[in-house]
Design a protein around this motif. Structure first.
Motif, short mmCIF file in Angstrom:
data_model
loop_
_atom_site.label_atom_id
_atom_site.label_comp_id
_atom_site.label_asym_id
_atom_site.label_seq_id
_atom_site.Cartn_x
_atom_site.Cartn_y
_atom_site.Cartn_z
N ASN A 105 40.90 -11.49 -10.71
CA ASN A 105 41.63 -12.34 -11.67
C ASN A 105 42.83 -12.99 -11.01
OD1 ASN A 105 39.81 -11.43 -13.58
ND2 ASN A 105 41.18 -9.82 -14.34
N LEU A 106 43.50 -12.25 -10.15
CA LEU A 106 44.68 -12.80 -9.47
C LEU A 106 44.28 -13.96 -8.57
CD1 LEU A 106 47.61 -12.86 -8.62
CD2 LEU A 106 47.12 -11.00 -7.00
N ASN A 107 43.21 -13.80 -7.80
CA ASN A 107 42.79 -14.88 -6.91
C ASN A 107 42.46 -16.15 -7.68
OD1 ASN A 107 43.21 -13.37 -4.61
ND2 ASN A 107 41.14 -12.50 -4.65
N ALA A 108 41.76 -16.00 -8.79
CA ALA A 108 41.43 -17.18 -9.62
C ALA A 108 42.71 -17.81 -10.16
CB ALA A 108 40.51 -16.76 -10.76
N THR A 109 43.65 -16.97 -10.58
CA THR A 109 44.89 -17.48 -11.18
C THR A 109 45.74 -18.22 -10.14
OG1 THR A 109 44.87 -15.66 -12.76
CG2 THR A 109 46.97 -16.81 -12.45
N LEU A 110 45.86 -17.65 -8.94
CA LEU A 110 46.69 -18.29 -7.90
C LEU A 110 46.12 -19.66 -7.53
CD1 LEU A 110 47.50 -15.25 -5.57
CD2 LEU A 110 49.00 -16.31 -7.28
N ALA A 111 44.80 -19.77 -7.44
CA ALA A 111 44.19 -21.06 -7.09
C ALA A 111 44.50 -22.10 -8.17
CB ALA A 111 42.68 -20.88 -6.92
N LEU A 112 44.41 -21.69 -9.42
CA LEU A 112 44.67 -22.65 -10.51
C LEU A 112 46.15 -22.99 -10.61
CD1 LEU A 112 42.19 -21.30 -13.23
CD2 LEU A 112 41.95 -23.38 -11.84
N GLU A 131 46.90 -14.68 -22.40
CA GLU A 131 47.08 -13.23 -22.58
C GLU A 131 46.21 -12.47 -21.58
OE1 GLU A 131 45.66 -11.72 -26.36
OE2 GLU A 131 47.05 -10.04 -26.31
N VAL A 132 46.67 -11.30 -21.21
CA VAL A 132 45.96 -10.39 -20.28
C VAL A 132 45.34 -11.13 -19.09
CG1 VAL A 132 45.64 -8.42 -21.79
CG2 VAL A 132 43.97 -10.25 -21.89
N THR A 133 46.21 -11.91 -18.42
CA THR A 133 45.81 -12.61 -17.20
C THR A 133 45.25 -11.65 -16.16
OG1 THR A 133 47.37 -14.43 -17.50
CG2 THR A 133 46.79 -13.89 -15.23
N ASN A 134 45.80 -10.44 -16.10
CA ASN A 134 45.40 -9.52 -15.02
C ASN A 134 44.17 -8.69 -15.34
OD1 ASN A 134 46.87 -8.05 -16.96
ND2 ASN A 134 47.52 -6.53 -15.44
N CYS A 135 43.89 -8.46 -16.63
CA CYS A 135 42.79 -7.54 -16.94
C CYS A 135 42.44 -7.62 -18.42
CB CYS A 135 43.22 -6.10 -16.60
SG CYS A 135 41.97 -4.86 -16.93
N VAL A 136 41.27 -8.13 -18.73
CA VAL A 136 40.79 -8.13 -20.11
C VAL A 136 40.20 -6.76 -20.40
CG1 VAL A 136 38.99 -9.03 -21.64
CG2 VAL A 136 40.38 -10.60 -20.28
N SER A 137 40.67 -6.15 -21.45
CA SER A 137 40.26 -4.77 -21.70
C SER A 137 38.88 -4.70 -22.33
CB SER A 137 41.25 -4.08 -22.63
OG SER A 137 41.19 -4.66 -23.91
N THR A 138 38.08 -3.82 -21.79
CA THR A 138 36.82 -3.49 -22.42
C THR A 138 36.77 -2.00 -22.68
OG1 THR A 138 35.93 -3.45 -20.20
CG2 THR A 138 35.46 -5.40 -21.49
N SER A 139 37.54 -1.24 -21.92
CA SER A 139 37.66 0.19 -22.22
C SER A 139 38.99 0.70 -21.69
CB SER A 139 36.52 0.99 -21.60
OG SER A 139 36.79 1.24 -20.24
N ARG A 140 39.54 1.69 -22.36
CA ARG A 140 40.84 2.19 -21.96
C ARG A 140 40.75 2.99 -20.66
NH1 ARG A 140 45.04 5.70 -25.64
NH2 ARG A 140 46.80 5.40 -24.26
N THR A 141 39.67 3.70 -20.48
CA THR A 141 39.53 4.46 -19.24
C THR A 141 39.43 3.51 -18.05
OG1 THR A 141 37.26 4.70 -19.98
CG2 THR A 141 38.59 6.70 -19.91
#
Ligand SMILES: O=C(O)CNC(=O)[C@H](CS)NC(=O)CCC(=O)C(=O)O
Length: 279
Positions: free
Chosen positions: A17-24, A40-50
């Motif tokens: 996610n970071l690499n995609a964000t830095l390029a944009l 929202e949640v640029t670094n990690c979209v939650s699918t599970s808490r674990t």
């Protein structure tokens, strides 16, 4: 004020996610943006808490925050990180869903923790319990940049008009609403709510979004609505990013805030009233 919106399809892999964000972000700066805003949640979209527990960091060691601060300083422009999911030292182990405004020297100029938690049952099969994983904030935030006073908020906050009232009455001219909206509620409510917040407060609404199918490492899936938007203070849609990831540039003329508020001054017409009696 020239702003860039990033529309992302973040996964639960912060490095990707970071690499995609830095390029944009580089693309946004090359297009002349003075400020770029991520969803929202640029670094990690939650699918599970674990899953999140395994990859998230606290603010001091988060690689996304550090790298975006470095890039903002390198390029010399402003970045609103719509939010990062971060570990906290809370005894209950909940994360923070936190926005950061980064200045052109890389400094953190403001932080905002999402106040309203998305605890809803959209349908029989689509259930969200954000408060199980995230600790809500309790403080509204406005912050000045050289181009405008920004009011900060995140996603589900959009449904609570009193927050935006407080931001506008504190002088916010641009209401920032980074989101990861659900496709069902997005189709039904997103545009109308964004336009309402802009019109009722005579403010720009800038709403960068997560989009598309988010694949988790464990095979789980989640979808978001996309349609990053910019709304003018009189209610016109200035930008609709559709469903594809990417960058869009938009020029905001702050005179439109003054003009809308001069034509309909409802922002200064609030009156105190007694609550209704129980029938
Ligand atoms: O879980 C994460 O990854 C980060 N948080 C979110 O995506 C949050 C909570 S699930 N999403 C929303 O608030 C959507 C609101 C919405 O869709 C509505 O108000 O209708």
């Amino acid at each position: 004020m020239r702003a860039a919106l990033l529309q992302l399809n973040s996964s639960d892999n912060p490095t990707a996610n970071l690499n995609a964000t830095l390029a944009l972000l580089r693309e946004a700066h090359a297009g002349g943006a003075q400020i770029a805003m991520t969803p929202e949640v640029t670094n990690c979209v939650s699918t599970s808490r674990t899953g999140q527990n395994a990859v998230l960091q606290d603010e001091a060691s988060d690689q996304t925050l550090a790298a975006i601060r470095d890039l903002a300083a390198e390029l010399g422009f402003w970045v609103l990180i719509g939010s990062l999911a971060l570990k906290t030292n809370d005894p209950d182990g909940r994360f923070a869903n936190r926005s950061f405004l980064i200045g052109p020297d890389g400094a953190i100029m403001a932080r905002y923790d999402k106040i309203h938690m998305f605890d809803v049952q959209v349908s029989e099969s689509e259930i969200y319990r954000e408060s199980a994983a995230f600790r809500p904030g309790d403080r509204a935030v406005v912050v000045d940049t050289p181009f405008a006073r920004l009011g900060l908020s995140i996603c589900y906050d959009l449904r609570f008009p009193m927050l935006y009232r407080a931001l506008a009455q504190a002088g916010a001219q641009v209401l920032c609403i980074p989101a990861a909206f659900s496709p069902v509620t997005g189709a039904a409510h997103w545009l109308s709510l964004l336009r309402a917040r802009a019109i009722e407060n005579g403010a720009f609404v800038v709403a960068p979004a997560q989009t598309g199918l988010h694949k988790a490492q464990d095979g789980r899936e989640r979808r978001t609505h996309g349609h990053g938007m910019v709304i003018a203070p009189w209610g016109e849609v200035l930008l609709d990013m559709g469903r594809d990831p990417g960058v869009a540039l938009v020029d905001l003329d702050l005179a439109r805030v003054k003009d809308a508020r001069a034509r309909v001054g409802s922002l200064t017409h609030d009156r105190a009233f007694l609550p209704p009696d129980a029938p």
